[in-house]
Scaffold this motif. Structure first.
Motif, PDB file in Angstrom:
ATOM      1  N   ARG A  13       0.828  -1.204   0.000  1.00  0.00           N
ATOM      2  CA  ARG A  13       0.000   0.000   0.000  1.00  0.00           C
ATOM      3  C   ARG A  13       0.868   1.262   0.000  1.00  0.00           C
ATOM      4  NH1 ARG A  13      -0.760   2.503   4.978  1.00  0.00           N
ATOM      5  NH2 ARG A  13       0.179   1.426   6.752  1.00  0.00           N
ATOM      6  N   ASP A  14       0.227   2.405  -0.214  1.00  0.00           N
ATOM      7  CA  ASP A  14       0.862   3.734  -0.154  1.00  0.00           C
ATOM      8  C   ASP A  14       2.056   3.859  -1.092  1.00  0.00           C
ATOM      9  OD1 ASP A  14      -0.986   4.439   1.784  1.00  0.00           O
ATOM     10  OD2 ASP A  14       0.346   3.949   3.455  1.00  0.00           O
ATOM     11  N   GLY A  15       2.028   3.129  -2.202  1.00  0.00           N
ATOM     12  CA  GLY A  15       3.081   3.244  -3.201  1.00  0.00           C
ATOM     13  C   GLY A  15       4.326   2.440  -2.920  1.00  0.00           C
ATOM     14  N   PHE A  16       4.388   1.729  -1.782  1.00  0.00           N
ATOM     15  CA  PHE A  16       5.555   0.905  -1.477  1.00  0.00           C
ATOM     16  C   PHE A  16       5.537  -0.367  -2.313  1.00  0.00           C
ATOM     17  CE2 PHE A  16       5.515   3.505   2.335  1.00  0.00           C
ATOM     18  CZ  PHE A  16       6.863   3.661   2.623  1.00  0.00           C
ATOM     19  N   THR A  17       6.716  -0.843  -2.659  1.00  0.00           N
ATOM     20  CA  THR A  17       6.876  -2.115  -3.355  1.00  0.00           C
ATOM     21  C   THR A  17       8.013  -2.890  -2.698  1.00  0.00           C
ATOM     22  OG1 THR A  17       8.395  -1.119  -4.968  1.00  0.00           O
ATOM     23  CG2 THR A  17       6.055  -1.239  -5.573  1.00  0.00           C
ATOM     24  N   LEU A  18       8.061  -4.177  -2.985  1.00  0.00           N
ATOM     25  CA  LEU A  18       9.158  -5.031  -2.538  1.00  0.00           C
ATOM     26  C   LEU A  18       9.659  -5.828  -3.722  1.00  0.00           C
ATOM     27  CD1 LEU A  18       6.786  -5.361   0.063  1.00  0.00           C
ATOM     28  CD2 LEU A  18       9.029  -5.787   1.075  1.00  0.00           C
ATOM     29  N   VAL A  73      13.913  -6.243  -0.827  1.00  0.00           N
ATOM     30  CA  VAL A  73      14.219  -4.839  -0.596  1.00  0.00           C
ATOM     31  C   VAL A  73      12.895  -4.075  -0.598  1.00  0.00           C
ATOM     32  CG1 VAL A  73      15.268  -2.749  -1.552  1.00  0.00           C
ATOM     33  CG2 VAL A  73      16.529  -4.895  -1.555  1.00  0.00           C
ATOM     34  N   LEU A  74      12.706  -3.207   0.396  1.00  0.00           N
ATOM     35  CA  LEU A  74      11.524  -2.367   0.494  1.00  0.00           C
ATOM     36  C   LEU A  74      11.806  -1.026  -0.174  1.00  0.00           C
ATOM     37  CD1 LEU A  74       8.681  -1.826   1.701  1.00  0.00           C
ATOM     38  CD2 LEU A  74       9.839  -1.088   3.804  1.00  0.00           C
ATOM     39  N   PRO A  81      15.120   2.739  -2.288  1.00  0.00           N
ATOM     40  CA  PRO A  81      15.193   1.610  -1.356  1.00  0.00           C
ATOM     41  C   PRO A  81      15.377   2.128   0.072  1.00  0.00           C
ATOM     42  CG  PRO A  81      16.643   1.267  -3.232  1.00  0.00           C
ATOM     43  CD  PRO A  81      16.218   2.710  -3.272  1.00  0.00           C
ATOM     44  N   VAL A  82      14.531   1.669   0.995  1.00  0.00           N
ATOM     45  CA  VAL A  82      14.568   2.202   2.366  1.00  0.00           C
ATOM     46  C   VAL A  82      14.750   1.125   3.429  1.00  0.00           C
ATOM     47  CG1 VAL A  82      13.190   4.227   1.779  1.00  0.00           C
ATOM     48  CG2 VAL A  82      12.035   2.142   2.571  1.00  0.00           C
ATOM     49  N   ARG A 107       7.315   6.781   8.906  1.00  0.00           N
ATOM     50  CA  ARG A 107       6.335   6.928   7.826  1.00  0.00           C
ATOM     51  C   ARG A 107       5.552   5.646   7.578  1.00  0.00           C
ATOM     52  NH1 ARG A 107       8.674   7.997   2.766  1.00  0.00           N
ATOM     53  NH2 ARG A 107      10.719   7.246   3.403  1.00  0.00           N
ATOM     54  N   GLY A 108       5.680   4.692   8.493  1.00  0.00           N
ATOM     55  CA  GLY A 108       4.939   3.446   8.342  1.00  0.00           C
ATOM     56  C   GLY A 108       5.567   2.455   7.402  1.00  0.00           C
ATOM     57  N   ALA A 109       6.813   2.683   7.009  1.00  0.00           N
ATOM     58  CA  ALA A 109       7.462   1.799   6.039  1.00  0.00           C
ATOM     59  C   ALA A 109       7.593   0.379   6.568  1.00  0.00           C
ATOM     60  CB  ALA A 109       8.832   2.349   5.659  1.00  0.00           C
ATOM     61  N   ALA A 110       8.011   0.242   7.824  1.00  0.00           N
ATOM     62  CA  ALA A 110       8.241  -1.091   8.376  1.00  0.00           C
ATOM     63  C   ALA A 110       6.952  -1.902   8.422  1.00  0.00           C
ATOM     64  CB  ALA A 110       8.856  -0.983   9.765  1.00  0.00           C
ATOM     65  N   ALA A 111       5.876  -1.295   8.917  1.00  0.00           N
ATOM     66  CA  ALA A 111       4.601  -2.011   9.007  1.00  0.00           C
ATOM     67  C   ALA A 111       4.079  -2.376   7.615  1.00  0.00           C
ATOM     68  CB  ALA A 111       3.575  -1.172   9.757  1.00  0.00           C
ATOM     69  N   THR A 112       4.228  -1.449   6.672  1.00  0.00           N
ATOM     70  CA  THR A 112       3.744  -1.708   5.315  1.00  0.00           C
ATOM     71  C   THR A 112       4.504  -2.861   4.670  1.00  0.00           C
ATOM     72  OG1 THR A 112       3.085   0.593   5.031  1.00  0.00           O
ATOM     73  CG2 THR A 112       3.419  -0.692   3.034  1.00  0.00           C
ATOM     74  N   GLY A 113       5.826  -2.844   4.778  1.00  0.00           N
ATOM     75  CA  GLY A 113       6.623  -3.923   4.191  1.00  0.00           C
ATOM     76  C   GLY A 113       6.392  -5.249   4.873  1.00  0.00           C
ATOM     77  N   LEU A 114       6.354  -5.238   6.211  1.00  0.00           N
ATOM     78  CA  LEU A 114       6.132  -6.472   6.958  1.00  0.00           C
ATOM     79  C   LEU A 114       4.776  -7.069   6.628  1.00  0.00           C
ATOM     80  CD1 LEU A 114       7.048  -8.457   9.193  1.00  0.00           C
ATOM     81  CD2 LEU A 114       5.985  -6.889  10.847  1.00  0.00           C
ATOM     82  N   ALA A 115       3.733  -6.234   6.591  1.00  0.00           N
ATOM     83  CA  ALA A 115       2.389  -6.730   6.292  1.00  0.00           C
ATOM     84  C   ALA A 115       2.311  -7.337   4.900  1.00  0.00           C
ATOM     85  CB  ALA A 115       1.380  -5.593   6.428  1.00  0.00           C
ATOM     86  N   ALA A 116       2.966  -6.694   3.929  1.00  0.00           N
ATOM     87  CA  ALA A 116       2.909  -7.193   2.558  1.00  0.00           C
ATOM     88  C   ALA A 116       3.563  -8.564   2.422  1.00  0.00           C
ATOM     89  CB  ALA A 116       3.567  -6.187   1.613  1.00  0.00           C
TER      90      ALA A 116
END
Length: 205
Positions: A13-18, A73-74, A81-82, A107-116
């Motif tokens: 979500r929110d434009g993040f990719t892995l 990679v998140l 890459p963050v 910015r919620g990056a960790a939760a977004t990546g972990l959830a995905a």
């Protein structure tokens, strides 16, 4: 010979990719190497060198090639890459680990990546249960785990090596259940799916 694993591209979500690691991710490794904690619990080189950074990226490729795990990679919405999220199947359980560099925290990056990655692992790989190991002091990572839906299961004494010490960790678990993606933020869509405060947690290599 171990079976090679396929690390897919995931849309969060929110434009993040892995995605899988690339040699162009050396700036990410460099920033992680400057963190006071990440190199203590991973093989991120500290102090940083280009040779050490390249060796780290090659290790991530090797983990997938040898079947040891799925290192992602998140990447944020701007294409930067963050951080990283890894899924590590073991003999008795499947563990997740992650870290996000300091400049991208809050910015919620960790939760977004972990959830995905958790959603992909439960849905696409059909895994029955995922676990996280987090040091008790790391309240930010505890909040990330709970936000994604992980629940505390107990403590393992002396389980984690941090530098020259062995430390206790809290164990958090996320079981498979129907409709999992709707129950936490960041459910993933795989572009190439196959069935077969610190935003940082232990378990990354």
């Amino acid at each position: 010979m171990e079976r090679s694993l396929h690390v897919p591209d995931l849309v969060a979500r929110d434009g993040f990719t892995l995605r899988p690691w690339r040699m162009s991710d050396l700036d990410l490794v460099r920033e992680a190497s400057e963190d006071p904690y990440i190199p203590l619990v991973t093989t991120v080189p500290s102090p940083y060198s280009e040779a050490g950074g390249r060796a780290f990226v090659e290790r991530q490729w090797g983990r997938a090639t040898t079947g040891a795990g799925y290192p992602f990679v998140l990447v944020d919405a701007d294409g930067r890459p963050v951080g990283t999220v890894g899924l590590w199947p073991g003999a008795e359980e499947v563990a997740l680990g992650y870290w996000v560099v300091a400049s991208a925290r809050g910015r919620g990056a960790a939760a977004t990546g972990l959830a995905a990655v958790a959603d992909w692992a439960l849905r696409e790989l059909g895994l029955p249960r995922l676990v996280l190991h987090i040091e008790p002091w790391n309240t930010a990572s505890v909040r990330v785990a709970e936000r994604v839906g992980f629940r505390r299961q107990g403590m393992r004494e002396g389980w984690l090596r941090v530098g020259d010490e062995r430390r206790d960790v809290l164990v958090f678990a996320l079981p498979h259940r129907d409709g999992h993606a709707a129950e936490h933020p960041g459910g993933a869509t795989s572009r190439t799916s196959r069935a077969p405060g610190h935003d940082r947690a232990t378990g990354m290599h």
